[in-house]
Design an enzyme around this catalytic site. Structure first.
Site, mmCIF file in Angstrom:
data_model
loop_
_atom_site.group_PDB
_atom_site.id
_atom_site.type_symbol
_atom_site.label_atom_id
_atom_site.label_comp_id
_atom_site.label_asym_id
_atom_site.label_seq_id
_atom_site.Cartn_x
_atom_site.Cartn_y
_atom_site.Cartn_z
ATOM 1 N N HIS A 120 0.847 -1.204 0.000
ATOM 2 C CA HIS A 120 0.000 0.000 0.000
ATOM 3 C C HIS A 120 0.880 1.251 0.000
ATOM 4 O O HIS A 120 1.872 1.319 0.726
ATOM 5 C CB HIS A 120 -0.911 0.001 1.243
ATOM 6 C CG HIS A 120 -1.999 1.015 1.158
ATOM 7 N ND1 HIS A 120 -1.799 2.338 1.464
ATOM 8 C CD2 HIS A 120 -3.302 0.905 0.772
ATOM 9 C CE1 HIS A 120 -2.936 3.007 1.296
ATOM 10 N NE2 HIS A 120 -3.867 2.152 0.875
ATOM 11 N N GLU A 122 0.568 4.085 1.325
ATOM 12 C CA GLU A 122 0.764 4.741 2.634
ATOM 13 C C GLU A 122 1.902 4.072 3.391
ATOM 14 O O GLU A 122 2.779 4.743 3.961
ATOM 15 C CB GLU A 122 -0.527 4.674 3.466
ATOM 16 C CG GLU A 122 -0.365 5.318 4.841
ATOM 17 C CD GLU A 122 -1.531 5.048 5.773
ATOM 18 O OE1 GLU A 122 -2.689 4.992 5.321
ATOM 19 O OE2 GLU A 122 -1.275 4.877 6.989
ATOM 20 N N CYS A 192 -6.344 5.994 12.287
ATOM 21 C CA CYS A 192 -6.933 7.335 12.355
ATOM 22 C C CYS A 192 -8.325 7.269 12.949
ATOM 23 O O CYS A 192 -9.013 6.249 12.894
ATOM 24 C CB CYS A 192 -6.929 8.013 10.990
ATOM 25 S SG CYS A 192 -8.359 7.649 10.013
HETATM 26 FE FE1 F3S Z 1 -6.685 10.354 6.644
HETATM 27 FE FE2 F3S Z 1 -7.959 8.507 7.956
HETATM 28 FE FE3 F3S Z 1 -8.962 9.434 5.790
HETATM 29 S S1 F3S Z 1 -5.800 8.629 7.605
HETATM 30 S S2 F3S Z 1 -7.205 9.978 4.581
HETATM 31 S S3 F3S Z 1 -8.625 10.582 7.667
HETATM 32 S S4 F3S Z 1 -9.051 7.355 6.470
#
Ligand code: F3S
Length: 652
Positions: A120, A122, A192
């Site tokens: 990935h 990221e 996140c």
């Molecule tokens: Fe950032 Fe979470 Fe969206 S890391 S791009 S807020 S899924």
């Protein structure tokens, strides 16, 4: 059968932000390139292409062009190369991802493990920020394998971070196992907030549903994680769009079944709506139910329908230096750009923090991107105008800080309200510099609140200062007493005395009250700005006049004179002035005695100046001391008579 859409479906803050920054850049430059597909959703990618957003396979292919770094982020090296080669670099790296970059680049650990999908972008980007050894692992077994093979050791510090969109349940299971077996692995929970919320909501819905539809791009990692979570609880179908929903998908389900829909962070709201509509059709065909499910979506109790100008409660989800992401309980992702956060540019960082619930106003709903732009500033402005109106009506004094000098005056911020103070109301003299007020905390009155002119608020420092001075004056006149002492500043010098500022008023010190000694002109004793000790001699509250004395009672020369001299003493004195009726002679500084014309000589004196002159030292006798009037009478004649009498005694 009925349908329920999971809370927090659709674009997350990071995706919405990346799309917005990209669209802004495309508008600015005409065309823009992104470091790979902006998000893992072919439908969105296609619609962006129409707006001039192209995909660059690598940084080199975007050389000389504006390049957007997508929300997944890139390695440190790629970032440097982009800055060197591209015309402009717009960094749309999601702040949650950027936080992981910071952790891995600053850690003091000997090695870094990234839990996630090694292919990935990221994860690739995160690995490219590590300065030492770095490994990508899909799970706890992979990590254990590193220890078994000796690539990691229990005698070294290891930092473990996790891909932002990783399945939270699996992460918790793996991290518990790793923490139990390896005490020197420091685990950072970097999933996140948007992902955690989304997964929690999807799982909660999947537990109740008979069927889950997970909407999103097939290569989207977070959508894949959602599908895996849902599949643990019920039958789950992965759909990139409505076209992927098979016919008769509902066959075999009971008539009271719940159908759940969730969507990845890169799924636009219109795709969710299409899928919902498609499921609606299926249910209608099964139940011949005519219920309008599109209307149901609009009226869904779990979402509020946003419209421009609507005031909402918003929960702060994340804060960056460009904007604040908020949750408003609607389908759209809410955001507040910095310039819509506060009127006070210096206070942005202090305005909100994650978890705050704030009042905001909807300024633009964009269903094509699933976002809603909000403004806190406009709500605050409305509230502050009400508050300022109340302050003005009550003639209250408030405090504020002078933030800058502008044409015609200064700007003061009070409680984040911008207040203009015209130069004439600052209290600074006409030719004075307003810069002396910068950064000062000032007291002010509100003199104008005009909501017709964009919420213009006008204030006056001068009026607030005047009120303070008036109050001080009133207090002064209430408390003034004869004998009261002040330290005052000489404001002006006149022929008859000096005016001294004693705080609330200016009092007069007559020349004769400046010192115990004789004075020619007050300017011989003091100058403007001198600080002097004064005592109130008398005052008139009606005429607002105060008479002061600068003579210190402890230095009163009369006291010294009375102690040292007596009637009958023969002393030396110096003539200091001559009048028609006699001559004044200084006995000690501050005490003069009068030699009356009749006491100058045994002979008749018609013209004193022919006998005595200023500066002449004479021998005199003290013939009278009037302690009431502080007067001394001297005589030369008395001494002359005594001498004559002594001479005649001698002759006898
Ligand atoms: Fe950032 Fe979470 Fe969206 S890391 S791009 S807020 S899924």
């Amino acid at each position: 059968m009925w349908i329920e859409i999971a809370d927090k479906s659709g674009f997350c803050f990071g995706v919405e932000r990346a799309i917005r920054l990209t669209e802004e850049a495309a508008e600015r430059f005409g065309e823009v390139w992104t470091s790979g597909p902006l998000i893992h959703n072919p439908i969105v990618t296609k619609s962006l292409e129409k707006k001039g957003v192209h995909i660059a396979d690598n940084v080199e292919s975007a050389a000389g062009k504006p390049l957007v770094i997508r929300s997944h982020g890139v390695s440190a090296q790629t970032g440097i190369k982009a800055a060197e080669l591209c015309a402009e670099v717009i960094d749309a790296t999601c702040p949650f991802v950027a936080k992981i970059h910071k952790i891995v680049s600053e850690t003091s650990a000997e090695a870094v493990v990234v839990l996630g999908d090694r292919t990935h972008p990221e994860v690739i980007g995160i690995m490219g920020h590590a300065v030492g050894r770095v490994y990508a692992c899909a799970g706890a077994d992979d990590i254990e394998g590193l220890f078994t093979r000796g690539e990691l050791s229990d005698n070294e510090d290891v930092a473990l971070v996790v891909q932002t969109t990783f399945d939270r349940g699996r992460f918790e299971e793996y991290s518990e196992r790793i923490a139990r077996n390896h005490s020197r692995v420091k685990i950072y929970d970097t999933i996140c907030h948007a992902t955690s919320e989304r997964q929690r909501n999807a799982e909660e819905l999947a537990k109740r549903a008979a069927l889950m539809i997970v909407v999103g791009g097939r290569s989207s990692s977070n959508t894949g994680a959602l599908a895996a979570i849902c599949a643990r609880h019920c039958r789950t179908v992965f759909a990139e769009s409505a076209a992927d929903i098979p016919r008769q998908i509902l066959s075999g389900l009971r008539s009271d079944s719940l159908i759940g829909i969730t969507a990845g962070a890169s799924t636009p709201v219109y795709t969710i709506k299409e899928v919902h509509e498609r499921m609606n059709e299926e249910i209608r065909s099964v139940n011949e139910n005519e219920e309008d499910f599109a209307a149901l979506l609009e009226a869904d109790q779990s979402f509020i329908k946003l419209r421009n100008g609507m005031r909402v409660k918003a929960t702060v989800v994340s804060v960056s230096d460009r904007e604040v992401c908020v949750e408003v309980g609607a389908k759209q992702t809410g955001y507040i750009a910095c310039e819509e956060l506060t009127n006070n540019p210096e206070a942005v960082a202090a305005v909100v923090k994650v978890g705050d619930v704030i009042d905001a106003i909807v300024i633009k709903v964009d269903d094509s991107t699933g976002t809603a732009a909000l403004s806190k500033k406009r709500v605050d402005t409305a509230l502050s105008l009400e508050k300022m109106m109340a302050v003005k009506d009550a003639n209250e004094t408030i405090e504020g800080v002078v933030s800058n000098v502008v044409k015609g005056g200064v700007i003061v911020f009070s409680d984040n309200t911008r207040i203009f103070i015209p130069a004439s109301q600052t209290g600074i003299p006409r030719n004075g510099s307003l810069d002396v007020l910068l950064k000062q905390t000032v007291k002010l009155k509100i003199i104008e609140v005009n909501d017709q002119r964009g919420g213009r608020v006008v204030g006056s420092i001068k009026l607030a200062n005047k009120e303070v001075r008036d109050a001080e004056r009133a207090k002064f006149w209430e408390n003034i007493e004869v004998g009261q002492k002040f330290v005052g500043e000489v404001r002006s010098i006149e022929d008859y005395g000096v005016f001294v500022d004693i705080g609330a008023v200016d009092g007069l010190v007559r020349t004769s009250e400046l010192t115990w000694n004789r004075v020619g002109h007050p300017k011989d004793i003091v100058k403007i700005g001198d600080k002097i000790n004064v005592i109130v001699k008398s005052y008139d509250p009606e005429k607002k006049r105060v008479s002061l004395s600068a003579k210190d009672p402890d230095d009163n020369p009369w006291t010294k004179f009375i102690d040292e001299y007596s009637k009958g003493d023969v002393i030396k004195a110096t003539i200091v002035s001559i009048t028609e009726f006699g001559a004044f002679a200084q006995i000690i500084p501050g005490v003069d005695g009068l030699i009356h014309i009749s006491q100058i000589s045994t002979e008749r004196v018609n013209n004193i100046a022919s006998v005595l002159s200023v500066g002449q030292e004479v021998e005199v006798k003290i013939i009278e001391i009037d302690t009431e009037k502080n007067r001394v009478s001297l005589s030369i004649k008395a001494l002359m008579e005594e001498t004559a009498s002594d001479d005649s005694d001698d002759e006898e």
